[in-house]
Motif scaffolding. Structure first.
Motif, PDB file in Angstrom:
ATOM      1  N   ILE A 603       1.016  -1.267   0.039  1.00 52.75           N
ATOM      2  CA  ILE A 603       0.001  -0.024  -0.065  1.00 52.75           C
ATOM      3  C   ILE A 603       0.876   1.443  -0.137  1.00 52.75           C
ATOM      4  CG2 ILE A 603      -1.528   1.196   1.236  1.00 52.75           C
ATOM      5  CD1 ILE A 603      -2.727  -1.592   2.529  1.00 52.75           C
ATOM      6  N   LEU A 604       0.640   2.212  -1.041  1.00 53.21           N
ATOM      7  CA  LEU A 604       1.325   3.334  -0.934  1.00 53.21           C
ATOM      8  C   LEU A 604       0.254   4.495  -0.552  1.00 53.21           C
ATOM      9  CD1 LEU A 604       3.628   5.096  -1.858  1.00 53.21           C
ATOM     10  CD2 LEU A 604       2.587   5.197  -4.172  1.00 53.21           C
ATOM     11  N   ARG A 605       0.718   5.064   0.770  1.00 51.89           N
ATOM     12  CA  ARG A 605       0.287   6.246   1.114  1.00 51.89           C
ATOM     13  C   ARG A 605       0.748   7.624   1.021  1.00 51.89           C
ATOM     14  NH1 ARG A 605      -0.509   8.700   6.482  1.00 51.89           N
ATOM     15  NH2 ARG A 605      -2.560   9.356   6.613  1.00 51.89           N
ATOM     16  N   VAL A 611      -4.414   7.232  -0.728  1.00 53.76           N
ATOM     17  CA  VAL A 611      -3.785   5.752  -0.691  1.00 53.76           C
ATOM     18  C   VAL A 611      -4.177   5.013  -1.847  1.00 53.76           C
ATOM     19  CG1 VAL A 611      -3.893   3.579   0.851  1.00 53.76           C
ATOM     20  CG2 VAL A 611      -4.301   5.780   1.981  1.00 53.76           C
ATOM     21  N   ALA A 612      -3.116   4.285  -2.279  1.00 57.07           N
ATOM     22  CA  ALA A 612      -3.165   3.625  -3.462  1.00 57.07           C
ATOM     23  C   ALA A 612      -2.495   2.118  -3.451  1.00 57.07           C
ATOM     24  CB  ALA A 612      -2.640   4.113  -4.792  1.00 57.07           C
ATOM     25  N   MET A 613      -2.773   1.304  -4.348  1.00 56.86           N
ATOM     26  CA  MET A 613      -1.858  -0.123  -4.124  1.00 56.86           C
ATOM     27  C   MET A 613      -0.939   0.127  -5.332  1.00 56.86           C
ATOM     28  SD  MET A 613      -4.000  -2.304  -2.387  1.00 56.86           S
ATOM     29  CE  MET A 613      -4.344  -0.571  -1.524  1.00 56.86           C
ATOM     30  N   SER A 645       4.406   6.944   2.742  1.00 55.01           N
ATOM     31  CA  SER A 645       4.518   5.652   3.275  1.00 55.01           C
ATOM     32  C   SER A 645       4.413   4.659   2.411  1.00 55.01           C
ATOM     33  CB  SER A 645       3.535   5.609   4.756  1.00 55.01           C
ATOM     34  OG  SER A 645       3.755   6.668   5.526  1.00 55.01           O
ATOM     35  N   LEU A 646       5.195   3.562   2.746  1.00 54.86           N
ATOM     36  CA  LEU A 646       4.923   2.345   1.841  1.00 54.86           C
ATOM     37  C   LEU A 646       4.793   1.155   3.016  1.00 54.86           C
ATOM     38  CD1 LEU A 646       5.098   0.645  -0.831  1.00 54.86           C
ATOM     39  CD2 LEU A 646       7.623   0.269  -0.451  1.00 54.86           C
ATOM     40  N   VAL A 647       3.669   0.398   2.754  1.00 54.18           N
ATOM     41  CA  VAL A 647       3.315  -0.486   3.781  1.00 54.18           C
ATOM     42  C   VAL A 647       3.393  -1.957   3.194  1.00 54.18           C
ATOM     43  CG1 VAL A 647       1.329  -1.458   5.452  1.00 54.18           C
ATOM     44  CG2 VAL A 647       1.709   1.130   4.683  1.00 54.18           C
ATOM     45  N   PRO A 665      -7.007  -6.218  -0.943  1.00 58.89           N
ATOM     46  CA  PRO A 665      -5.971  -5.202  -0.373  1.00 58.89           C
ATOM     47  C   PRO A 665      -6.499  -3.836  -0.354  1.00 58.89           C
ATOM     48  CG  PRO A 665      -5.244  -6.707  -1.892  1.00 58.89           C
ATOM     49  CD  PRO A 665      -6.453  -6.882  -1.610  1.00 58.89           C
ATOM     50  N   ASP A 666      -7.310  -3.483  -1.211  1.00 57.50           N
ATOM     51  CA  ASP A 666      -8.144  -2.044  -1.035  1.00 57.50           C
ATOM     52  C   ASP A 666      -8.802  -1.801   0.152  1.00 57.50           C
ATOM     53  OD1 ASP A 666     -10.294  -3.538  -2.051  1.00 57.50           O
ATOM     54  OD2 ASP A 666     -10.277  -2.460  -3.727  1.00 57.50           O
ATOM     55  N   ASP A 667      -9.375  -2.826   0.765  1.00 56.21           N
ATOM     56  CA  ASP A 667      -9.989  -2.706   2.216  1.00 56.21           C
ATOM     57  C   ASP A 667      -9.146  -2.148   3.116  1.00 56.21           C
ATOM     58  OD1 ASP A 667     -12.532  -3.510   0.941  1.00 56.21           O
ATOM     59  OD2 ASP A 667     -11.773  -5.846   1.369  1.00 56.21           O
ATOM     60  N   LEU A 668      -7.768  -2.634   3.025  1.00 54.10           N
ATOM     61  CA  LEU A 668      -6.805  -2.084   4.128  1.00 54.10           C
ATOM     62  C   LEU A 668      -6.676  -0.788   3.694  1.00 54.10           C
ATOM     63  CD1 LEU A 668      -4.127  -5.098   4.123  1.00 54.10           C
ATOM     64  CD2 LEU A 668      -6.477  -4.749   5.763  1.00 54.10           C
TER      65      LEU A 668
END
Length: 735
Positions: A603-605, A611-613, A645-647, A665-668
């Motif tokens: 996840i890229l915030r 927020v994006a994948m 941030s990168l998660v 993943p987009d739910d996160l």
């Protein structure tokens, strides 16, 4: 007859009470008593013959004792025992009694008893004479006393029937009642019914039957005494075992039952039903129906015991298998024991094999306080220590005075008498000791139940020790698979969280790592090996070390991931998913090269909250490592500015529960957007991993079926305007 000075002194009390007492010589005895008169025609008399008489047997024979008017007491010494040996051949003991001279204190009571016997015999004879006279004169004869008075119907009834006067003295009974109580004519006529029951029950019995308060002089046959009637043998004697209330009535509406012990020592439970009646002459009497319910009570008692023991065993089983710390489970066990055994003290000691000391782990005390010396007991010392050392149980109903029980002072102070101690032994190992102390005797069935409970507790303690060892082993194997602390690259904050699946006894397949590279760069990886346990740990170690070795030559994902893939294929190891990134902290903004092998999309915030994948935005990823030959793993570049941030996370966050509850993943990404408002944050990476971990645990709860690992990388403003902190380095420790 002269009975001697000492005997006359004992008899003087009877004269003071109104009885006629006189002393005469042996020569005038026959004239005074009218020995030539017909039996029963003399004045009721009791003769005491002194020990100095030369021929007591001949004198007794001449006096002609008769149950209606004359009884004799012969005092004896060692010198005249042979001369009085023939007395039982002349008359039964209720007419002629031999009393040793050294037991003169018993003389007044003996005189009272013999005179009462004469009075009963005379009354019975008078009644018989009246009946006979009425029959010969042609009149209507009253029914005879004793078992004949009730007539043919009640006389032959299968239920016992007794007729009492207002003072609750026996007037008549039928054949069944005679068998229940051991009644006989004329000896039982006129005796109080409560005399056949223990002293503790008499007042309640008289109140129930509607009679006057109990007379302490009224006693039953020899051998009648109390018996406990509770299901565990701990209830008070004489109390109704069918559950009567304080007023003497059964809550169910049935008549109460009373317990007695027969002459042969057997327990007998009788249900009594009183009914006021009036005889033809107008006299008020009480008809009591007596039913022997001993077998029913014993069956109900046995059922209650089995039910109570089953409930107790169930409570203990639930306690020892509960998901709680051992001491809490043991505390629940002893509380269950103390609750089922009224007035009991229950405690468990656990053996420390290193110090050979038994430590009090749990206790439940009702109205008592455990001695401070009970807290720690050396193996082999005191009662508890010896039970553990001998590996044998010890049970006693009379602990006070028992040489094997050393805690007698404390038990006496707390009114405890029964003791039962059991070693907690399983698979040949002593785990500790279970002890129960009670104020009343523990029944045999209860003792057997306690033995089974001790086995349950022993298994629980042994299992807890095994789990501790397994947990320590799993922790020791898992620890080298994760860095003890994350490095602190310049301009970047790293944070991670890891939670193994279940109780932590199995080694998980999730891992993460971060280590420095040449040129102010850092490698960051998070992966998930297929499987659990030692096999997964071995693959995790292979992946981590291959990552490190390959990155020292060329850290680019296009070089590192194929090498890891070939290493897994060469070892024929399970596959592994991996997210791998090279972070260049020398660049501004921070430059990241990222590749994924079968792993959930990172996840890229962005700093503004968007927020994006990350991988989906960068054209996809390759397959899991170790699956297919010739696999391609594309790498992508992205920049992280302060606030970005990168998660990285494992699939437990999206697939950790049941299949119908899986997430995308987009739910996160939505979760992060909802819980982390845009704007500056003093610890952005730490906040991200906290939010995701808390959300996963709350969402999956008990349904979680996988490990959880998450790592966040956040760009932060550099101190000192750019690259002043570039010299900071830290290496990840590898055990």
């Amino acid at each position: 007859m002269r009975a001697g000075a000492e005997a006359e002194a004992r008899l003087s009390g009877l004269a003071e009470a109104g009885a006629e007492v006189m002393g005469v010589s042996a020569g005038r005895a026959l004239d005074l008593l009218g020995a030539d008169g017909p039996p029963g025609g003399r004045r009721p008399t009791l003769v005491v013959l002194g020990a100095e008489l030369p021929a007591p047997v001949g004198l007794v024979h001449a006096l002609r004792p008769d149950p209606r008017d004359l009884a004799v007491v012969v005092l004896t010494t060692l010198r005249n025992q042979e001369r009085v040996a023939a007395l039982p051949l002349l008359a039964p003991a209720r007419l002629v009694c031999a009393l040793p001279h050294d037991r003169l204190d018993d003389l007044p009571d003996l005189v009272h008893r013999l005179m009462e016997q004469i009075d009963r015999e005379r009354a019975y004879a008078a009644t018989q004479a009246a009946v006979q006279q009425s029959l010969t004169s042609g009149g209507q004869a009253p029914r005879q006393p004793g078992r004949h008075l009730l007539g043919a119907i009640l006389g032959q009834a299968l239920t016992g029937a007794l007729l009492l006067d207002p003072g609750l003295r026996l007037v008549a009974w039928n054949r069944r009642a005679a068998g229940l109580f051991g009644l006989e004519e004329p000896g039982s006529i006129g005796r109080p019914l409560d005399g056949w029951f223990p002293a503790e029950a008499r007042e309640r019995l008289r109140a129930y039957l509607g009679g006057p308060p109990a007379d302490t002089a009224g006693t039953g046959p020899a051998g009648t005494h109390a018996a406990g009637t509770g299901p565990l043998g701990t209830g008070p004697s004489g109390v109704d075992p069918l559950g009567t209330g304080p007023a003497g009535t059964d809550p169910s509406g049935a008549d109460p039952a009373f317990t007695r012990v027969t002459g042969d020592g057997a327990e007998q439970v009788l249900r009594l039903s009183p009914q006021p009646v009036t005889d033809p002459g107008g006299a008020e009497q009480i008809l009591v129906l007596a039913e022997d319910v001993t077998e029913a009570v014993q069956a109900r008692r046995a059922l209650a015991e089995r039910t109570g023991q089953a409930l107790l065993s169930g409570e203990v089983a639930a306690a020892v298998t509960a998901d709680e710390p051992l001491e809490q489970r043991l505390r629940r066990c002893v509380q269950a024991l103390a609750g089922h055994l009224d007035g009991a003290v229950a405690a468990v000691w656990i053996l420390d094999p290193q110090t050979e000391t038994l430590r009090l782990s749990a206790d439940a005390v009702r109205g008592a306080v455990l001695d401070d010396r009970c807290a720690r007991v050396p193996l082999g010392e005191s009662t508890i220590g010896r039970i553990a050392a001998a590996r044998r149980p010890y049970v006693t109903s009379e602990a006070i005075g028992d040489p094997h029980v050393e805690e007698q002072d404390w038990m006496r102070r707390e009114s405890l008498t029964a003791f039962a101690g059991y070693p907690l032994v399983t698979q040949g190992q002593v785990m500790g000791v279970l002890a129960v102390l009670a104020r009343r005797r523990l029944p045999d069935t209860g003792v057997r139940a306690l033995a089974g409970i001790a086995d349950q507790i022993a298994v629980a303690v042994h299992r807890d020790r095994l789990l501790e060892r397994l947990s320590a082993t799993a922790d020791a194997l898992q620890r080298p698979l994760l860095p003890p602390r994350l490095p602190e690259p310049p301009g970047v904050e790293l944070a991670a969280r890891y939670r193994p699946y279940g109780d932590g006894l199995q080694i998980g397949g999730d891992f993460y790592d971060a280590f420095p590279l040449p040129g102010d760069r850092w490698a960051v990886a998070l992966g998930d090996v297929c499987g659990k346990g030692p096999a997964a740990a071995a693959v995790t170690g292979l992946v981590r070390h291959t990552l490190w070795a390959a990155a020292q030559q060329d850290a680019d994902p296009g070089h590192v991931l194929p090498l890891v893939h070939r290493a897994l294929r060469r070892e024929n190891s399970p596959f592994c998913t991996l997210a791998y990134a090279v972070v260049d902290c020398s660049a501004e903004p921070v430059r990241v090269r990222l590749a994924c092998a079968g792993h959930p999309s990172p996840i890229l915030r962005r700093a503004g909250g968007a927020v994006a994948m990350a991988v989906e935005a960068l054209d996809g990823y390759g397959p899991a490592l170790g699956l297919f030959d010739g696999a391609h793993y594309p790498a992508h570049s992205l920049d992280l500015r302060p606030g970005d941030s990168l998660v990285l996370y494992t699939d437990g966050f999206v697939e950790g529960g049941a299949s119908h509850r899986q997430r995308r993943p987009d739910d996160l990404a939505v979760t992060l957007a909802a819980h982390l408002p845009p704007g500056p944050d003093d610890r952005p990476a730490d906040r991200i991993v906290e939010v995701l971990m808390a959300d996963a645990l709350n969402r999956w709860g008990e349904g979680l079926r996988d490990d959880l690992a998450v790592l966040a990388l956040a760009a932060v403003p550099r101190a000192g305007g750019g690259q002043a902190d570039r010299a900071r380095t830290a290496s990840s420790a590898v055990s």
